[in-house]
Design a protein around this motif. Structure first.
Motif: not given
Length: 104
Positions: A88-94
């Protein structure tokens, strides 16, 4: 550097948690811990999202074991619930793209 706001609400959103659960189970569907999580997936993801949103989430303890092929080494694996959070965190990393020009 550009600043991105409101990322946490995207991390704990229902579609993002569903996608993270799907990615975390790839190649691990036969494991009992994954099957238990999947059996009650909606409740588990709702509880996980609430814990993340309220700041009450605590990661579980890692499971460690030795492997011997190709060489002996100690491997530590996160619990399945934590793997869902990782996805979930990796999907939103910019990642910002920057170009550094150096003159020699």
């Amino acid at each position: 550097m550009k600043r991105y706001g409101d990322l946490w609400s995207k991390v704990v959103s229902w579609p993002n948690l569903l996608l993270a659960a799907r990615k975390a189970r790839l190649g691990k569907r036969a494991r009992p811990c994954v099957q238990r999580f999947e059996f009650m997936q909606e409740m588990e993801l709702y509880r996980l999202g609430c814990e993340l949103a309220e700041g009450k989430y605590r990661p579980g303890t890692f499971r460690t074991h030795w492997i011997r092929i190709p060489k002996p080494r100690l491997i530590s694996a996160a619990p399945y619930r934590d793997r869902v959070v990782h996805h979930a965190l990796a999907a939103q990393v910019v990642f910002g793209c920057t170009l550094i020009v150096r003159e020699c």
